[in-house]
Design an enzyme around this catalytic site. Structure first.
Site, PDB file in Angstrom:
ATOM      1  N   LYS A  11       0.807  -1.218   0.000  1.00  0.00           N
ATOM      2  CA  LYS A  11       0.000   0.000   0.000  1.00  0.00           C
ATOM      3  C   LYS A  11       0.849   1.281   0.000  1.00  0.00           C
ATOM      4  O   LYS A  11       2.068   1.240   0.230  1.00  0.00           O
ATOM      5  CB  LYS A  11      -0.926  -0.029   1.220  1.00  0.00           C
ATOM      6  CG  LYS A  11      -2.055  -1.064   1.129  1.00  0.00           C
ATOM      7  CD  LYS A  11      -2.933  -0.985   2.383  1.00  0.00           C
ATOM      8  CE  LYS A  11      -4.201  -1.785   2.265  1.00  0.00           C
ATOM      9  NZ  LYS A  11      -5.035  -1.658   3.502  1.00  0.00           N
ATOM     10  N   TYR A  51     -12.368  -1.300  -3.396  1.00  0.00           N
ATOM     11  CA  TYR A  51     -12.858  -1.418  -2.018  1.00  0.00           C
ATOM     12  C   TYR A  51     -14.379  -1.221  -1.921  1.00  0.00           C
ATOM     13  O   TYR A  51     -14.887  -0.861  -0.852  1.00  0.00           O
ATOM     14  CB  TYR A  51     -12.137  -0.415  -1.117  1.00  0.00           C
ATOM     15  CG  TYR A  51     -10.830  -0.938  -0.530  1.00  0.00           C
ATOM     16  CD1 TYR A  51     -10.785  -2.124   0.203  1.00  0.00           C
ATOM     17  CD2 TYR A  51      -9.641  -0.229  -0.675  1.00  0.00           C
ATOM     18  CE1 TYR A  51      -9.607  -2.597   0.757  1.00  0.00           C
ATOM     19  CE2 TYR A  51      -8.440  -0.701  -0.122  1.00  0.00           C
ATOM     20  CZ  TYR A  51      -8.444  -1.885   0.597  1.00  0.00           C
ATOM     21  OH  TYR A  51      -7.278  -2.355   1.154  1.00  0.00           O
ATOM     22  N   PHE A  59     -15.088   4.755   7.146  1.00  0.00           N
ATOM     23  CA  PHE A  59     -13.712   5.045   6.732  1.00  0.00           C
ATOM     24  C   PHE A  59     -13.504   4.977   5.217  1.00  0.00           C
ATOM     25  O   PHE A  59     -12.396   5.161   4.733  1.00  0.00           O
ATOM     26  CB  PHE A  59     -12.739   4.081   7.434  1.00  0.00           C
ATOM     27  CG  PHE A  59     -13.019   2.614   7.201  1.00  0.00           C
ATOM     28  CD1 PHE A  59     -12.589   1.980   6.041  1.00  0.00           C
ATOM     29  CD2 PHE A  59     -13.713   1.863   8.147  1.00  0.00           C
ATOM     30  CE1 PHE A  59     -12.846   0.634   5.822  1.00  0.00           C
ATOM     31  CE2 PHE A  59     -13.974   0.507   7.934  1.00  0.00           C
ATOM     32  CZ  PHE A  59     -13.535  -0.106   6.764  1.00  0.00           C
ATOM     33  N   ASN A 114      -1.917   0.624   6.771  1.00  0.00           N
ATOM     34  CA  ASN A 114      -1.412  -0.624   7.342  1.00  0.00           C
ATOM     35  C   ASN A 114      -0.607  -1.482   6.364  1.00  0.00           C
ATOM     36  O   ASN A 114      -0.532  -2.688   6.500  1.00  0.00           O
ATOM     37  CB  ASN A 114      -2.554  -1.401   7.995  1.00  0.00           C
ATOM     38  CG  ASN A 114      -3.659  -1.734   7.010  1.00  0.00           C
ATOM     39  OD1 ASN A 114      -3.550  -1.426   5.830  1.00  0.00           O
ATOM     40  ND2 ASN A 114      -4.712  -2.362   7.486  1.00  0.00           N
ATOM     41  N   HIS A 117      -2.461  -5.136   1.677  1.00  0.00           N
ATOM     42  CA  HIS A 117      -3.779  -5.756   1.495  1.00  0.00           C
ATOM     43  C   HIS A 117      -3.562  -7.209   1.130  1.00  0.00           C
ATOM     44  O   HIS A 117      -2.620  -7.534   0.406  1.00  0.00           O
ATOM     45  CB  HIS A 117      -4.551  -5.084   0.356  1.00  0.00           C
ATOM     46  CG  HIS A 117      -5.727  -5.912  -0.101  1.00  0.00           C
ATOM     47  ND1 HIS A 117      -6.942  -5.886   0.541  1.00  0.00           N
ATOM     48  CD2 HIS A 117      -5.840  -6.838  -1.094  1.00  0.00           C
ATOM     49  CE1 HIS A 117      -7.754  -6.752  -0.044  1.00  0.00           C
ATOM     50  NE2 HIS A 117      -7.111  -7.347  -1.041  1.00  0.00           N
ATOM     51  N   GLU A 128     -10.224 -10.105  -7.302  1.00  0.00           N
ATOM     52  CA  GLU A 128      -9.207  -9.058  -7.163  1.00  0.00           C
ATOM     53  C   GLU A 128      -8.062  -9.271  -8.163  1.00  0.00           C
ATOM     54  O   GLU A 128      -7.569  -8.313  -8.753  1.00  0.00           O
ATOM     55  CB  GLU A 128      -8.692  -9.030  -5.719  1.00  0.00           C
ATOM     56  CG  GLU A 128      -9.774  -8.551  -4.762  1.00  0.00           C
ATOM     57  CD  GLU A 128      -9.423  -8.691  -3.283  1.00  0.00           C
ATOM     58  OE1 GLU A 128     -10.269  -8.323  -2.451  1.00  0.00           O
ATOM     59  OE2 GLU A 128      -8.315  -9.179  -2.966  1.00  0.00           O
TER      60      GLU A 128
HETATM   61  N1  UDP Z   1      -9.674   0.290   7.477  1.00  0.00           N
HETATM   62  C1  UDP Z   1      -9.688   1.506   8.148  1.00  0.00           C
HETATM   63  N2  UDP Z   1     -10.379   1.597   9.351  1.00  0.00           N
HETATM   64  C2  UDP Z   1     -11.018   0.530   9.893  1.00  0.00           C
HETATM   65  C3  UDP Z   1     -11.005  -0.704   9.210  1.00  0.00           C
HETATM   66  C4  UDP Z   1     -10.325  -0.789   8.009  1.00  0.00           C
HETATM   67  O1  UDP Z   1      -9.117   2.485   7.680  1.00  0.00           O
HETATM   68  O2  UDP Z   1     -11.621   0.673  10.969  1.00  0.00           O
HETATM   69  C5  UDP Z   1      -8.945   0.179   6.198  1.00  0.00           C
HETATM   70  C6  UDP Z   1      -7.591  -0.529   6.349  1.00  0.00           C
HETATM   71  O3  UDP Z   1      -6.666   0.046   5.418  1.00  0.00           O
HETATM   72  C7  UDP Z   1      -7.953  -1.948   5.960  1.00  0.00           C
HETATM   73  C8  UDP Z   1      -8.960  -1.712   4.841  1.00  0.00           C
HETATM   74  O4  UDP Z   1      -9.707  -0.581   5.279  1.00  0.00           O
HETATM   75  O5  UDP Z   1      -6.819  -2.706   5.563  1.00  0.00           O
HETATM   76  C9  UDP Z   1      -9.891  -2.853   4.548  1.00  0.00           C
HETATM   77  O6  UDP Z   1     -10.494  -3.271   5.759  1.00  0.00           O
HETATM   78  P1  UDP Z   1     -10.652  -4.804   6.115  1.00  0.00           P
HETATM   79  O7  UDP Z   1     -11.563  -4.898   7.293  1.00  0.00           O
HETATM   80  O8  UDP Z   1     -10.989  -5.578   4.890  1.00  0.00           O
HETATM   81  O9  UDP Z   1      -9.169  -5.197   6.633  1.00  0.00           O
HETATM   82  P2  UDP Z   1      -8.031  -6.132   6.003  1.00  0.00           P
HETATM   83  O10 UDP Z   1      -8.718  -7.234   5.239  1.00  0.00           O
HETATM   84  O11 UDP Z   1      -7.184  -5.244   5.114  1.00  0.00           O
HETATM   85  O12 UDP Z   1      -7.238  -6.640   7.184  1.00  0.00           O
HETATM   86 MG    MG Z   2     -10.185  -7.142   3.801  1.00  0.00          MG
END
Ligand code: UDP
Ligand code: MG
Length: 140
Positions: A11, A51, A59, A114, A117, A128
């Site tokens: 990312k 997304y 968010f 973070n 992905h 994807e």
């Molecule tokens: N995200 C965020 N705030 C939150 C949860 C998710 O900004 O409270 C962002 C974060 O970058 C995350 C992405 O949205 O990686 C997708 O969320 P998901 O729950 O799918 O998490 P992941 O699968 O990436 O662990």
């Molecule tokens: Mg996810």
């Protein structure tokens, strides 16, 4: 467990800090083979499509702005149980909750920024991968 393919993104927060190679090395050390890789700078609209599953979340707008803020590196990883293995190597979404030694524990800046992905299931992995790569670009 069979050989699987999963989709990964390094990312914007990570490409900006020159961590592409360090993160790719974590995948390879875990036995995941990088069978496709390209660097892209997404538009906010492209990030929004990727997304879309989170469109109703509070968010979402911030997430799309962030994903379009700097280049990303999109990759396809192949290996035994690749989807779960990649999620394990990534660590929990929030770096504060990520297990020690995981990519997010080592590199993520926050729950939003973070660093990586990774697909969460075979169906999402297939969708994807197809959004970013043609079949000809997957060289296993
Ligand atoms: N995200 C965020 N705030 C939150 C949860 C998710 O900004 O409270 C962002 C974060 O970058 C995350 C992405 O949205 O990686 C997708 O969320 P998901 O729950 O799918 O998490 P992941 O699968 O990436 O662990
Ligand atoms: Mg996810």
């Amino acid at each position: 467990m069979a050989i699987q393919r999963t989709f990964s993104i390094i990312k914007p927060d990570a490409t900006k800090r020159n961590l592409t190679g360090a993160i790719a090395a974590e995948f390879e050390a875990a036995g995941l083979r990088i069978i496709a890789s390209k660097r892209l700078h997404l538009t906010k609209a492209q990030a929004g499509v990727f997304y879309a599953v989170h469109a109703e979340r509070p968010f979402y707008d911030e997430l799309c702005t962030y994903m379009a803020s700097e280049p990303i590196v999109a990759q396809v990883l192949e290996g035994e149980d690749a989807i779960a293995k990649n999620r394990e190597v990534m660590g929990a979404t929030d770096p504060a909750e990520a297990a020690p030694g995981t990519i997010r524990a080592k590199y993520a800046l926050s729950k939003g920024e973070n660093s990586v992905h990774g697909s969460d299931a075979p169906e999402t992995a297939a969708e994807e991968i197809a959004y970013f790569f043609s079949g000809l670009e997957l060289v296993g």
